[in-house]
Design an enzyme around this catalytic site. Structure first.
Site, PDB file in Angstrom:
ATOM      1  N   ASP A 199      -3.316  -8.598   1.669  1.00 19.48           N
ATOM      2  CA  ASP A 199      -1.489  -8.780   1.681  1.00 19.48           C
ATOM      3  C   ASP A 199      -1.257  -7.358   2.535  1.00 19.48           C
ATOM      4  OD1 ASP A 199       1.326  -9.054   0.887  1.00 19.48           O
ATOM      5  OD2 ASP A 199       0.817  -9.523  -0.573  1.00 19.48           O
ATOM      6  N   ARG A 259       2.335  -6.490   3.489  1.00 23.28           N
ATOM      7  CA  ARG A 259       4.056  -6.187   3.679  1.00 23.28           C
ATOM      8  C   ARG A 259       4.455  -5.200   2.905  1.00 23.28           C
ATOM      9  NH1 ARG A 259       4.784 -11.754  -0.186  1.00 23.28           N
ATOM     10  NH2 ARG A 259       2.800 -11.085  -1.024  1.00 23.28           N
TER      11      ARG A 259
END
Ligand SMILES: [Zn+2]
Length: 419
Positions: free
Chosen positions: A331, A333
Site C-alpha cells: 500500500d 496511500r
C-alpha cells in the site's frame, strides 16, 4: 551526510540566485492568521519573478497545458479571468486553516483567493485558485434502486422528485507545505525533498536547490468532496455527520468491475450521506485520486493476474503478498495526509465513518477528529468475486465495528489496510 548535502545546496542557493531569480517573490508564512502576512501561493509561469512555490498549478494537467502551449493552441501568457467563478456557498474560515500542522497538503486560501488577496491581485500578482466549489445534481442507478426499495424517499430538498440528489462539490488541488509534511512523516525536510526530486526523475530541481521555497505543487491528481446538506454544518460537532473517505478505484467506481467492493461501498456511503442530510444532518464523500492503493492501475492489474494464476488460485492468505511482490509495498496511500481535506471544512467530529480501514481511521482520529461510529458494508452489497478481498480483510483482523474512545485509538486499533 544528509545534513552536509542540505547545507551545501542551501549555501549554493544563497550564494547564487536566491534573490535574483524571484525578486518579486512574496515570502510565505504558512498558518499565519493574516492572509496578507501568510501571502498567496504564486506558482504561475506568467511572471516567473513572482513565484514563491515549486511546481505548477493544475496538478498532473500541467503536463497537458504544456502540450497545448507546444502545439501553439494556448498562450503561455494567458491569465485566468476569475469573474463569477467564486464559490456559491460559504466555506470557512475555520481554526484549522490557521494551524500550520493541521493542513499541509491543501491550501485553504486557494479557495476564492480574490477574497483574501485583493491587494496582491491589484499589484499584478497572477494568483490562481487551487480549490473550486460548485453545485450539481447526481443521478445514480443505485440511489434510484434505494428509492424504489423504500430505503430513501424524495423530500424535494436533498432528493428531488425525479430522484436527483442535490450536492455541493469541491475540487481540491494538491499544495504541499514540505516542512509540515516532513514533520508528519517523521523525516527531515532535506531528506524528503531529495527523495521527491530523485524519484520524480529530477522533474523539479528546486526541490533541492531552493530550500527557501517551502511549497511544492506536485504533478498528481486532485481530490473531490461531495457534500450533502449545508456545507457550513460540517464544522458543527452537534450536527450528525456521515462521512466516507474513498480512494479511487476506476475499474469498480466507474466500470462496475466486480473483483472488489469499491463502488458498492461508495454508493452505500452516498445513500447514507443523503439520508443523514434529509434528517437534518450533513454528509460528505471525499474522493482521493489514489488508484490501486496509490500504486497505479498497471501495478494493480499485474497483481490481479498474479493472484489468479498462483498455485491454488486467488486466496485471502496471499492477497497482500502478491501486491507486495509486484509493487514493493502492499500500500502506498499514506493516509497521514488524507484528513487535510476534512480540516478544510472544519470537521471536528464524525458521527458515522464509512470505512473499514484502520489506516484511515487512525489518521483521522490522530489528526484530532472524533469518530463515533464506524460503518462497514452490508453483506448483501458485496459482489461474489470480491469475497477474496473480504476474506483477506477478516484474516488480517481488519474489521472494527466498535470505535475506541478518543485518546486510546492509535494503540488499540491496529491492522492492515486493504480498502
Ligand atoms: Zn476496487
Amino acid at each position: 551526510m544528509e545534513n552536509t548535502q542540505d547545507k551545501r545546496s542551501e549555501h549554493i542557493v544563497l550564494a547564487t540566485h536566491q534573490n535574483l531569480k524571484y525578486p518579486e517573490s512574496l515570502p510565505l508564512d504558512w498558518g499565519n492568521k493574516d492572509p496578507i502576512k501568510r501571502a498567496p501561493v504564486v506558482a504561475s509561469q506568467t511572471n516567473p519573478r513572482a513565484r514563491n512555490a515549486i511546481g505548477s498549478h493544475s496538478g498532473s494537467y500541467a503536463v497537458f497545458r504544456a502540450l497545448s502551449i507546444a502545439s501553439g493552441k494556448y498562450s503561455p501568457s494567458h491569465r485566468p479571468d476569475l469573474n463569477n467563478t467564486f464559490s456559491p456557498v460559504k466555506i470557512g474560515p475555520h481554526p484549522s486553516w490557521f494551524d500550520s500542522t493541521k493542513m499541509v497538503t491543501v491550501d485553504p486560501l486557494g479557495l476564492d483567493p480574490q477574497n483574501h488577496f485583493k491587494e496582491f491581485f491589484d499589484k499584478g500578482y497572477d494568483i490562481r485558485p487551487s480549490i473550486a466549489v460548485t453545485q450539481a445534481h447526481l443521478q445514480i442507478p443505485e440511489i434510484h434502486d434505494a428509492i424504489k426499495a423504500g430505503r430513501l424517499k424524495p423530500d424535494g430538498k436533498v432528493i428531488l422528485a425525479n430522484m436527483d440528489i442535490k450536492v455541493t462539490k469541491v475540487a481540491i488541488e494538491p499544495v504541499w507545505f514540505l516542512p509540515g509534511m516532513a514533520a508528519r512523516l517523521n523525516v527531515d525536510e532535506g531528506t524528503l525533498r531529495r527523495i521527491l526530486y530523485t524519484e520524480s526523475g529530477g522533474m523539479h530541481p528546486e526541490l533541492i536547490t531552493r530550500p527557501d521555497l517551502k511549497v511544492w505543487l506536485p504533478p498528481i491528481g486532485s481530490t473531490t468532496a461531495y457534500i450533502f446538506g449545508n456545507p457550513q454544518d460540517l464544522s458543527n460537532p452537534k450536527i450528525e455527520l456521515t462521512c466516507r473517505v474513498h480512494d479511487e478505484c476506476n475499474g469498480s467506481d466507474v466500470f462496475g468491475s466486480d473483483i472488489c467492493t469499491c463502488r458498492p461501498y461508495l454508493m452505500y456511503g452516498i445513500e447514507h450521506a443523503a439520508e443523514t442530510a434529509q434528517k437534518g444532518g450533513v454528509g460528505i464523500i471525499v474522493y482521493y485520486r489514489k488508484e490501486g492503493r496509490a500504486l497505479g492501475e498497471v501495478t494493480k492489474f499485474l497483481a490481479y493476474n498474479a493472484r489468479k494464476r498462483q498455485e491454488g488460485g486467488d486466496s485471502a492468505a496471499t492477497y497482500f503478498k502478491r501486491t507486495e511482490c509486484v509493487a514493493g509495498v502492499e500500500d502506498a496511500r499514506f493516509q497521514e495526509f488524507m484528513p487535510d481535506a476534512l480540516h478544510l471544512f472544519g470537521i471536528t467530529k464524525i458521527h458515522n465513518l464509512h470505512s473499514m480501514s484502520n489506516m484511515k481511521y487512525n489518521a483521522i482520529v490522530g489528526s484530532g477528529i472524533e469518530v463515533v461510529n464506524r460503518i462497514s458494508i452490508p453483506d448483501e452489497l458485496i459482489p461474489q468475486d470480491a469475497q477474496v478481498e473480504m476474506e483477506a480483510k477478516k484474516a488480517a483482523g481488519y474489521f472494527t465495528t466498535e470505535a475506541p474512545k478518543k485518546g486510546e485509538e492509535l494503540a488499540k486499533v491496529k491492522g492492515r489496510d486493504i480498502e
